[in-house]
Write an enzyme that holds these catalytic residues in place. Structure first.
Site, PDB file in Angstrom:
ATOM      1  N   ARG A   1      -8.429  10.912  -8.181  1.00 16.50           N
ATOM      2  CA  ARG A   1      -7.397  11.339  -7.015  1.00 16.50           C
ATOM      3  C   ARG A   1      -6.657  10.395  -6.642  1.00 16.50           C
ATOM      4  O   ARG A   1      -7.141  10.149  -5.428  1.00 16.50           O
ATOM      5  CB  ARG A   1      -8.208  12.197  -6.387  1.00 16.50           C
ATOM      6  CG  ARG A   1      -7.586  13.511  -5.677  1.00 16.50           C
ATOM      7  CD  ARG A   1      -8.114  13.195  -3.914  1.00 16.50           C
ATOM      8  NE  ARG A   1      -7.635  12.032  -3.557  1.00 16.50           N
ATOM      9  CZ  ARG A   1      -7.938  11.800  -2.217  1.00 16.50           C
ATOM     10  NH1 ARG A   1      -8.551  12.373  -1.447  1.00 16.50           N
ATOM     11  NH2 ARG A   1      -7.756  10.360  -2.101  1.00 16.50           N
TER      12      ARG A   1
ATOM     13  N   LYS B   1      -5.866  -2.255  -1.477  1.00 17.72           N
ATOM     14  CA  LYS B   1      -6.784  -1.852  -0.305  1.00 17.72           C
ATOM     15  C   LYS B   1      -7.373  -3.223   0.078  1.00 17.72           C
ATOM     16  O   LYS B   1      -7.597  -3.503   1.123  1.00 17.72           O
ATOM     17  CB  LYS B   1      -7.768  -0.868  -0.661  1.00 17.72           C
ATOM     18  CG  LYS B   1      -8.351  -0.062   0.519  1.00 17.72           C
ATOM     19  CD  LYS B   1      -8.030   1.495   0.422  1.00 17.72           C
ATOM     20  CE  LYS B   1      -8.057   2.002   1.895  1.00 17.72           C
ATOM     21  NZ  LYS B   1      -8.182   3.436   1.725  1.00 17.72           N
TER      22      LYS B   1
ATOM     23  N   GLU C   1     -13.359   4.813  -3.443  1.00 13.93           N
ATOM     24  CA  GLU C   1     -11.943   5.048  -3.156  1.00 13.93           C
ATOM     25  C   GLU C   1     -11.123   6.166  -4.019  1.00 13.93           C
ATOM     26  O   GLU C   1     -11.429   5.889  -5.480  1.00 13.93           O
ATOM     27  CB  GLU C   1     -11.235   3.694  -3.276  1.00 13.93           C
ATOM     28  CG  GLU C   1      -9.862   3.695  -2.684  1.00 13.93           C
ATOM     29  CD  GLU C   1      -9.596   3.918  -1.443  1.00 13.93           C
ATOM     30  OE1 GLU C   1     -10.478   3.906  -0.486  1.00 13.93           O
ATOM     31  OE2 GLU C   1      -8.257   4.501  -0.977  1.00 13.93           O
ATOM     32  N   ASP C   2     -10.613   7.138  -3.593  1.00 15.84           N
ATOM     33  CA  ASP C   2     -10.037   7.965  -4.463  1.00 15.84           C
ATOM     34  C   ASP C   2     -10.875   8.608  -5.506  1.00 15.84           C
ATOM     35  O   ASP C   2     -10.247   8.543  -6.795  1.00 15.84           O
ATOM     36  CB  ASP C   2      -8.688   7.250  -4.908  1.00 15.84           C
ATOM     37  CG  ASP C   2      -7.541   7.262  -3.752  1.00 15.84           C
ATOM     38  OD1 ASP C   2      -7.898   7.662  -2.540  1.00 15.84           O
ATOM     39  OD2 ASP C   2      -6.502   6.848  -3.799  1.00 15.84           O
TER      40      ASP C   2
ATOM     41  N   ASP D   1     -13.797   5.693   2.345  1.00 15.78           N
ATOM     42  CA  ASP D   1     -12.974   5.656   3.304  1.00 15.78           C
ATOM     43  C   ASP D   1     -12.150   6.742   3.448  1.00 15.78           C
ATOM     44  O   ASP D   1     -11.623   7.086   4.407  1.00 15.78           O
ATOM     45  CB  ASP D   1     -12.016   4.582   3.056  1.00 15.78           C
ATOM     46  CG  ASP D   1     -10.889   4.188   4.074  1.00 15.78           C
ATOM     47  OD1 ASP D   1     -11.211   4.203   5.395  1.00 15.78           O
ATOM     48  OD2 ASP D   1      -9.772   4.305   3.501  1.00 15.78           O
ATOM     49  N   ASP D   2     -11.894   7.612   2.306  1.00 16.52           N
ATOM     50  CA  ASP D   2     -11.080   8.890   2.387  1.00 16.52           C
ATOM     51  C   ASP D   2     -11.861   9.727   3.246  1.00 16.52           C
ATOM     52  O   ASP D   2     -11.031  10.661   3.862  1.00 16.52           O
ATOM     53  CB  ASP D   2     -11.056   9.371   0.917  1.00 16.52           C
ATOM     54  CG  ASP D   2     -10.519   8.457   0.015  1.00 16.52           C
ATOM     55  OD1 ASP D   2      -9.068   7.850   0.506  1.00 16.52           O
ATOM     56  OD2 ASP D   2     -11.039   8.029  -1.118  1.00 16.52           O
TER      57      ASP D   2
ATOM     58  N   TYR E   1       0.872  -1.255   0.157  1.00 14.27           N
ATOM     59  CA  TYR E   1      -0.053  -0.277   0.032  1.00 14.27           C
ATOM     60  C   TYR E   1       0.793   1.122   0.134  1.00 14.27           C
ATOM     61  O   TYR E   1       1.875   1.160  -0.425  1.00 14.27           O
ATOM     62  CB  TYR E   1      -1.131  -0.268   1.023  1.00 14.27           C
ATOM     63  CG  TYR E   1      -2.247   0.640   0.765  1.00 14.27           C
ATOM     64  CD1 TYR E   1      -2.970   0.334  -0.465  1.00 14.27           C
ATOM     65  CD2 TYR E   1      -2.524   2.024   1.343  1.00 14.27           C
ATOM     66  CE1 TYR E   1      -4.175   1.265  -0.724  1.00 14.27           C
ATOM     67  CE2 TYR E   1      -3.588   2.607   1.010  1.00 14.27           C
ATOM     68  CZ  TYR E   1      -4.420   2.465  -0.183  1.00 14.27           C
ATOM     69  OH  TYR E   1      -5.353   3.138  -0.647  1.00 14.27           O
TER      70      TYR E   1
ATOM     71  N   ASN F   1       0.128  12.682   3.705  1.00 11.59           N
ATOM     72  CA  ASN F   1       0.769  11.776   3.026  1.00 11.59           C
ATOM     73  C   ASN F   1       1.474  12.124   1.660  1.00 11.59           C
ATOM     74  O   ASN F   1       0.726  12.986   0.928  1.00 11.59           O
ATOM     75  CB  ASN F   1       0.033  10.189   2.822  1.00 11.59           C
ATOM     76  CG  ASN F   1      -0.488  10.045   4.020  1.00 11.59           C
ATOM     77  OD1 ASN F   1       0.265   9.787   5.055  1.00 11.59           O
ATOM     78  ND2 ASN F   1      -1.779   9.261   3.907  1.00 11.59           N
TER      79      ASN F   1
HETATM   80  P1  NAD Z   1      -8.162  17.209  -0.871  1.00  9.48           P
HETATM   81  O1  NAD Z   1      -7.784  17.312  -2.057  1.00  9.48           O
HETATM   82  O2  NAD Z   1      -9.794  16.918  -0.908  1.00  9.48           O
HETATM   83  O3  NAD Z   1      -8.302  18.313   0.085  1.00  9.48           O
HETATM   84  C1  NAD Z   1      -6.825  19.167   0.099  1.00  9.48           C
HETATM   85  C2  NAD Z   1      -7.277  20.449   1.010  1.00  9.48           C
HETATM   86  O4  NAD Z   1      -6.202  21.064   1.245  1.00  9.48           O
HETATM   87  C3  NAD Z   1      -8.165  21.407   0.370  1.00  9.48           C
HETATM   88  O5  NAD Z   1      -9.236  21.803   1.003  1.00  9.48           O
HETATM   89  C4  NAD Z   1      -7.263  22.444  -0.193  1.00  9.48           C
HETATM   90  O6  NAD Z   1      -7.716  23.726  -0.043  1.00  9.48           O
HETATM   91  C5  NAD Z   1      -6.091  22.386   1.025  1.00  9.48           C
HETATM   92  N1  NAD Z   1      -4.965  23.005   0.635  1.00  9.48           N
HETATM   93  C6  NAD Z   1      -4.056  22.942  -0.284  1.00  9.48           C
HETATM   94  N2  NAD Z   1      -3.178  23.577  -0.284  1.00  9.48           N
HETATM   95  C7  NAD Z   1      -3.079  24.437   0.870  1.00  9.48           C
HETATM   96  C8  NAD Z   1      -2.309  25.307   1.600  1.00  9.48           C
HETATM   97  N3  NAD Z   1      -1.343  25.725   0.938  1.00  9.48           N
HETATM   98  N4  NAD Z   1      -2.754  25.676   2.877  1.00  9.48           N
HETATM   99  C9  NAD Z   1      -4.007  25.260   3.354  1.00  9.48           C
HETATM  100  N5  NAD Z   1      -4.659  24.349   2.773  1.00  9.48           N
HETATM  101  C10 NAD Z   1      -4.523  23.982   1.476  1.00  9.48           C
HETATM  102  O7  NAD Z   1      -7.460  15.906  -0.337  1.00  9.48           O
HETATM  103  P2  NAD Z   1      -7.696  14.827   0.918  1.00  9.48           P
HETATM  104  O8  NAD Z   1      -8.242  13.496   0.392  1.00  9.48           O
HETATM  105  O9  NAD Z   1      -8.495  15.733   1.800  1.00  9.48           O
HETATM  106  O10 NAD Z   1      -6.175  14.674   1.503  1.00  9.48           O
HETATM  107  C11 NAD Z   1      -5.591  15.682   2.150  1.00  9.48           C
HETATM  108  C12 NAD Z   1      -4.100  14.905   2.763  1.00  9.48           C
HETATM  109  O11 NAD Z   1      -4.580  14.211   3.794  1.00  9.48           O
HETATM  110  C13 NAD Z   1      -3.409  14.100   1.628  1.00  9.48           C
HETATM  111  O12 NAD Z   1      -2.002  14.519   1.740  1.00  9.48           O
HETATM  112  C14 NAD Z   1      -3.807  12.771   1.999  1.00  9.48           C
HETATM  113  O13 NAD Z   1      -2.692  12.134   1.912  1.00  9.48           O
HETATM  114  C15 NAD Z   1      -3.764  13.150   3.498  1.00  9.48           C
HETATM  115  N6  NAD Z   1      -4.623  11.822   4.115  1.00  9.48           N
HETATM  116  C16 NAD Z   1      -4.430  11.302   5.368  1.00  9.48           C
HETATM  117  C17 NAD Z   1      -5.218  10.176   5.901  1.00  9.48           C
HETATM  118  C18 NAD Z   1      -4.334   9.454   7.138  1.00  9.48           C
HETATM  119  O14 NAD Z   1      -3.500   9.999   7.829  1.00  9.48           O
HETATM  120  N7  NAD Z   1      -4.946   8.613   7.583  1.00  9.48           N
HETATM  121  C19 NAD Z   1      -6.130   9.877   5.250  1.00  9.48           C
HETATM  122  C20 NAD Z   1      -6.733  10.394   4.230  1.00  9.48           C
HETATM  123  C21 NAD Z   1      -5.882  11.466   3.656  1.00  9.48           C
END
Ligand code: NAD
Length: 547
Positions: free
Chosen positions: A152, A170, A241-242, A264-265, A99, A404
């Protein structure tokens, strides 16, 4: 004339090429006779443990993680039981290969490393005959589908049909972490085109050579797929997913009430992060209702966490409007406040009355949060100034840098601990090594979704729940938090060790299925011992006997 008809292979040869039944050199003497395998295998009979040693030697000798990934996928294609034995016995070592982060690299290279089909492809070309083609799937007792449209993929953007690696990976985790039988898992790629120019210009790309469709054409294909899945596999659980941001929230809202479906996201991330916050309360001695969370990033992950956190506060008796005011967001346009232009539907509930603030550090000073959660995908955004401010406001500031992969984390574990003089309660999305500060060693917890989704899926499948609710994710969050030991907390870790994941998943499944029975989400009768029922279902990678 030469006969062009290929010879029909006898049962023994077929079994050697069937990953579900193949045992390789582990067939016993008696099986070799009964299945006519004599001569088709080297003479020495090996135990599964010996085969595992050989596999480990091979994996560890590979020069790169991508090579390790390829080796493991090839093993999955030829001997599933051995594949799962290796994964399960060495989960911490193997998870980053099957993964994130390696699977992301594999998806980026998918068209070049492609060897053998795995999973199921539904494309725009199949419109009107989706159910018919889904009958080609060989496993009739399919209980869980993970579907992506590739828009995504992790933090890597639109990878079109090459995103197939994600549902495959997954589902491997569903099996390894929660014992869902591999033949009951179906990875699906919904190919609706891609806007990735590099892929469109690559002659080896496996997906449709066209741009993404949106609107009715997209919705019709998705709906046809969901309808077909429900008809062919009654009660099947579908995990989306994604998907891109707008489709993910929209499809979840549209289908969650009448289909056994979750994202899941959004929901899994919500539960895992809230579990970390609940466990943190045992360190701070505080209450959830006393928390004010400032999120950096208001996408699927951030909003998903806020939604589960609000559900947790509601469970404690707070009303929804009040609960939402405990969650604040800074996104790419600054602080999310009422009256800001063009606020997306999923962000609106969190746009509170407040003066607009552009920067994150200023928002921390103004709002004085107890916790900051990074889900922006933007590295180095939890600066020294931000962490020091959090440490000034709070005795034990909660700082979760969840983006991540590791390179995108808002701050490192070392920075969080050193800038807060060892007082931060830190967790991250990708793993960080332990940090030594003076005489103390801190072990950062990893808020990995794999703590949540396999257990939730297992509970839903075994109880035969018709739907998946936010309350189930909250139950999963409590269940996970309860499994964090005092020893974990003493070392600064707000999640249990990954090595205990099967036990963790079984207990989450117990609590999720209990909710399904209590709330009448299922027609199945509640068993006397739910946990024994869950354990009875769980798959173990052992070879069957054929003679
Ligand atoms: P997404 O694209 O849906 O959302 C990203 C958000 O970040 C948006 O609201 C955007 O406006 C904001 N953003 C972008 N640049 C920015 C900046 N410079 N300052 C402030 N905000 C900013 O993505 P997502 O699915 O919400 O995922 C976001 C992150 O979370 C990814 O890096 C992903 O790997 C991580 N994530 C971690 C886990 C975990 O730890 N378990 C799970 C899911 C996602």
């Amino acid at each position: 004339m030469i006969n062009q008809t290929p010879p029909d292979l006898h049962a023994g040869v077929k079994i050697l090429h069937d990953p579900v039944r193949n045992k390789g050199t582990a067939y016993t003497e008696a099986e070799r006779d009964a299945l006519k395998l004599r001569g088709l295998l080297p003479p020495r009979v090996h135990s599964m443990a010996e085969q595992e040693l050989r596999v480990l030697g091979n994996i560890r000798a590979k020069p790169t993680d991508l090579e390790r990934y390829l080796y493991l996928i090839a093993l999955q294609d030829r001997n599933e039981n051995l594949f799962y034995r290796v994964i399960m016995n060495h989960l911490e070592e193997m998870m980053p290969i099957i993964y994130t982060p390696t699977v992301g690299k594999a998806c980026q290279e998918f068209q070049h490393i492609y060897r053998k089909p795995r999973g199921f492809y539904v494309s725009l070309q199949d419109k009107g005959r989706v159910k018919e083609i889904m009958r080609n799937w060989p496993h009739k007792d399919t209980r869980i589908i993970v579907v992506t449209d590739g828009e995504r993929i992790l933090g890597l953007g639109d990878l079109g049909a090459d995103g197939m690696g994600i549902p495959i990976g997954k589902l491997a985790l569903y099996t390894a972490c929660a014992g869902i039988h591999p033949t009951q898992c179906m990875p699906v790629m919904l190919d609706v085109g891609t806007n990735n120019e590099k892929l469109l210009n690559d002659p080896l790309y496996n997906g449709l050579e066209r741009r993404r469709v949106r609107g009715k054409e997209y919705d019709d294909l998705f709906d046809e797929f969901v309808t077909a899945a429900k008809e062919l596999f009654p009660g099947v659980l579908i995990q989306i997913e994604d998907f891109g941001n707008t489709n993910a929230f929209r499809l979840l809202d549209q289908y969650r009430g009448n289909t056994c479906l979750f994202d899941d996201d959004i929901q899994g991330t919500g539960a895992v992060a809230v579990a970390g916050i609940i466990a943190s309360m045992r360190i701070t001695g505080s209450k959830l209702s006393a928390q004010k969370i400032l999120f950096l990033g208001a996408g699927e992950a951030g909003i998903g966490i806020a939604n589960v956190f609000v559900a947790a506060l509601k469970e404690e008796g707070m009303n929804e409007d009040e609960a939402r005011k405990h969650c604040w967001f800074v996104d790419s346009k600054g602080l999310l406040v009422a009256g800001r232009d063009n606020i997306a539907a999923h962000k609106k509930p969190y746009a509170h009355e407040h003066e607009y603030i552009a920067g994150f550090a200023d928002a921390v000073e103004a709002l004085k949060p107890t916790a900051i959660l990074g889900l922006s995908g933007q590295p180095s955004t939890f600066t020294k100034e931000v962490v020091e401010a959090m440490a000034k406001i709070n005795e034990r500031p909660i700082i979760f840098a969840l983006s991540n992969p590791t390179s995108q984390a808002e701050c490192t574990a070392e920075q969080a601990y050193s800038w807060s003089e060892g007082r931060a309660i830190f967790a991250s999305g990708s793993p960080f090594d332990p940090v030594k500060l003076g005489n103390q060693v801190f072990v950062p917890g990893q808020g990995n979704n794999a703590y949540i989704f396999p257990g939730v899926g297992l509970g839903v499948i075994v109880s035969r729940s018709r739907i998946v609710t936010d309350e189930m994710f909250l139950a999963a969050a409590h269940s996970l938090a309860n499994q964090v030991t005092e020893a974990d907390l003493e070392r600064g870790r707000v999640y249990p060790a990954l090595s205990r994941i099967r036990q963790v998943s079984a207990l989450i499944a117990r609590d999720v299925s209990k909710m399904a029975y209590d709330k009448g989400f299922t027609d199945r009768e509640e068993p006397d011992d739910i946990l024994a029922d869950i354990h009875g279902y769980m798959y173990h990678p052992v070879y069957p006997h054929y003679a």
